[in-house]
Scaffold this motif. Structure first.
Motif, PDB file in Angstrom:
ATOM      1  N   ARG A  86     -23.179  60.373   3.217  1.00 36.35           N
ATOM      2  CA  ARG A  86     -22.147  60.846   3.960  1.00 36.35           C
ATOM      3  C   ARG A  86     -20.885  59.933   4.090  1.00 36.35           C
ATOM      4  O   ARG A  86     -21.376  58.896   4.511  1.00 36.35           O
ATOM      5  CB  ARG A  86     -22.586  61.186   5.299  1.00 36.35           C
ATOM      6  N   ALA A  88     -17.830  57.996   5.738  1.00 36.59           N
ATOM      7  CA  ALA A  88     -17.105  57.622   7.206  1.00 36.59           C
ATOM      8  C   ALA A  88     -15.561  57.594   7.105  1.00 36.59           C
ATOM      9  O   ALA A  88     -14.923  57.585   6.186  1.00 36.59           O
ATOM     10  CB  ALA A  88     -17.271  56.120   7.408  1.00 36.59           C
ATOM     11  N   ALA A 109     -21.790  55.183  17.516  1.00 34.65           N
ATOM     12  CA  ALA A 109     -21.707  55.461  16.135  1.00 34.65           C
ATOM     13  C   ALA A 109     -23.313  55.178  15.560  1.00 34.65           C
ATOM     14  O   ALA A 109     -24.054  55.769  14.973  1.00 34.65           O
ATOM     15  CB  ALA A 109     -20.742  54.646  15.247  1.00 34.65           C
ATOM     16  N   ARG A 113     -26.494  57.127  14.397  1.00 35.09           N
ATOM     17  CA  ARG A 113     -27.156  56.920  12.956  1.00 35.09           C
ATOM     18  C   ARG A 113     -28.482  56.623  13.064  1.00 35.09           C
ATOM     19  O   ARG A 113     -29.118  56.492  12.151  1.00 35.09           O
ATOM     20  CB  ARG A 113     -26.319  55.535  12.215  1.00 35.09           C
ATOM     21  N   ARG A 156     -16.181  50.627  13.928  1.00 28.10           N
ATOM     22  CA  ARG A 156     -17.226  51.973  14.203  1.00 28.10           C
ATOM     23  C   ARG A 156     -17.174  52.763  13.136  1.00 28.10           C
ATOM     24  O   ARG A 156     -18.470  53.279  12.813  1.00 28.10           O
ATOM     25  CB  ARG A 156     -16.429  52.832  15.378  1.00 28.10           C
ATOM     26  N   ALA A 157     -16.291  52.938  12.031  1.00 29.29           N
ATOM     27  CA  ALA A 157     -16.634  53.549  10.768  1.00 29.29           C
ATOM     28  C   ALA A 157     -17.510  52.761  10.040  1.00 29.29           C
ATOM     29  O   ALA A 157     -18.413  53.448   9.627  1.00 29.29           O
ATOM     30  CB  ALA A 157     -15.088  53.836  10.217  1.00 29.29           C
ATOM     31  N   GLN A 160     -21.329  53.608  10.521  1.00 27.61           N
ATOM     32  CA  GLN A 160     -22.028  54.560  10.140  1.00 27.61           C
ATOM     33  C   GLN A 160     -22.732  54.074   8.723  1.00 27.61           C
ATOM     34  O   GLN A 160     -23.351  54.920   8.245  1.00 27.61           O
ATOM     35  CB  GLN A 160     -20.908  55.519   9.757  1.00 27.61           C
ATOM     36  N   SER A 162     -22.125  53.988   5.813  1.00 27.70           N
ATOM     37  CA  SER A 162     -21.487  54.711   4.412  1.00 27.70           C
ATOM     38  C   SER A 162     -21.166  53.787   3.551  1.00 27.70           C
ATOM     39  O   SER A 162     -20.570  52.726   3.575  1.00 27.70           O
ATOM     40  CB  SER A 162     -20.440  55.509   4.958  1.00 27.70           C
ATOM     41  N   LEU A 165     -15.605  54.704   2.261  1.00 24.27           N
ATOM     42  CA  LEU A 165     -14.750  54.822   3.751  1.00 24.27           C
ATOM     43  C   LEU A 165     -13.511  55.684   3.292  1.00 24.27           C
ATOM     44  O   LEU A 165     -12.700  55.405   2.454  1.00 24.27           O
ATOM     45  CB  LEU A 165     -14.295  53.231   3.968  1.00 24.27           C
TER      46      LEU A 165
END
Length: 264
Positions: A86, A88, A109, A113, A156-157, A160, A162, A165
């Motif tokens: 998924r 971010a 976040a 998760r 914050r991204a 996640q 991920s 990005l």
């Protein structure tokens, strides 16, 4: 055509994946006063693991629409999109919750998760250190400058976890000096983490400074007009002669696309 949205391999198999994002013959239409309006037309694009790609084009060409499709916030009218897990997503606006501290915004976040409560503060502080905001855990949003807020949004991204990005003009609202600093920080974080990045911008020099590959979309409907591989060594400066030279070439192509489609 069939519509497919999928995610690829789990975390332990990431080294085997061929792509971070794969966009295959994607088109997108929206209903308008004159009927269905085609916004994106037959877009095919791969983002390799660890690659930094910028999507460039005039306003209204469908860049953000394409990013939203990759993020799974909307579905294509036709075609297929696959990602390595998924993605971010980081927006132009920081979208931080003002009633939470910088650290608690990141912890939210982490909570979503599934990170245990006992580990969240330590991980939030680590991410703040990564974006060079060590010591800002307890600061409220109103206490942070625009650039600091975007750093928190970036942390914050990253929270996640991920591998891809997605960034939708995240520095467009910042002053030139702050934007320049954050360009350098993003490049450093990308190189340290090995993330794949798909970055939307209308700023040609920003695209060239950051990316390994620049993809130009034509004006509506958005189609891939041309791609450039950027062989300029990192770290780059926005005022570097090589950046300026390639930016001029891309700008001329962009102007040609705008003229071809009758936009001003």
């Amino acid at each position: 055509m069939a519509i497919t949205l999928s995610t690829a391999t789990p975390a332990e198999d990431r080294t085997a994946v061929e792509y971070a994002a794969r966009i295959e013959h994607v088109s997108k239409s929206f209903a308008g006063p004159a009927g269905q309006q085609l916004v994106l037309d037959d877009i095919s694009l791969d983002v390799a693991p660890g690659e930094f790609v910028t999507l460039l084009g005039a306003s209204g060409c469908g860049k953000s629409t394409l990013l939203n499709l990759v993020a799974g916030l909307d579905r294509p009218s036709s075609g297929a999109i696959s990602t390595d897990g998924r993605p971010a997503l980081m927006f132009q606006e920081h979208a931080l919750f003002p009633w939470l501290t910088a650290g608690k915004n990141i912890e939210l976040a982490l909570k979503l998760r599934g990170v245990p409560k006992s580990e969240r503060r330590g991980e939030a502080e680590r991410l703040l250190e990564l974006v060079r905001l060590g010591g800002a855990y307890g600061k409220r949003v109103h206490e942070l400058s625009g650039g600091m807020r975007q750093r928190v949004a970036m942390a914050r991204a990253l929270a996640q976890d991920s591998r891809l990005l997605l960034m939708d003009e995240p520095f467009a609202a910042l002053d030139a000096i702050t934007r320049d600093v954050l360009h350098g920080e993003l490049t450093r974080i990308w190189r340290e983490t090995g993330l794949s990045v798909l970055f939307v911008t209308h700023n040609v020099r920003e695209a060239v400074r950051l990316a390994q590959r620049v993809v130009l979309l034509s004006s509506r409907p958005g189609r891939i007009a041309r791609e450039w591989t950027v062989g300029i060594p990192q770290p780059r400066r926005i005022e570097d002669a090589a950046v300026a030279e390639l930016s001029l070439e891309i700008t001329e192509q962009l102007r040609g696309e705008i003229r071809r489609h009758g936009q001003h």
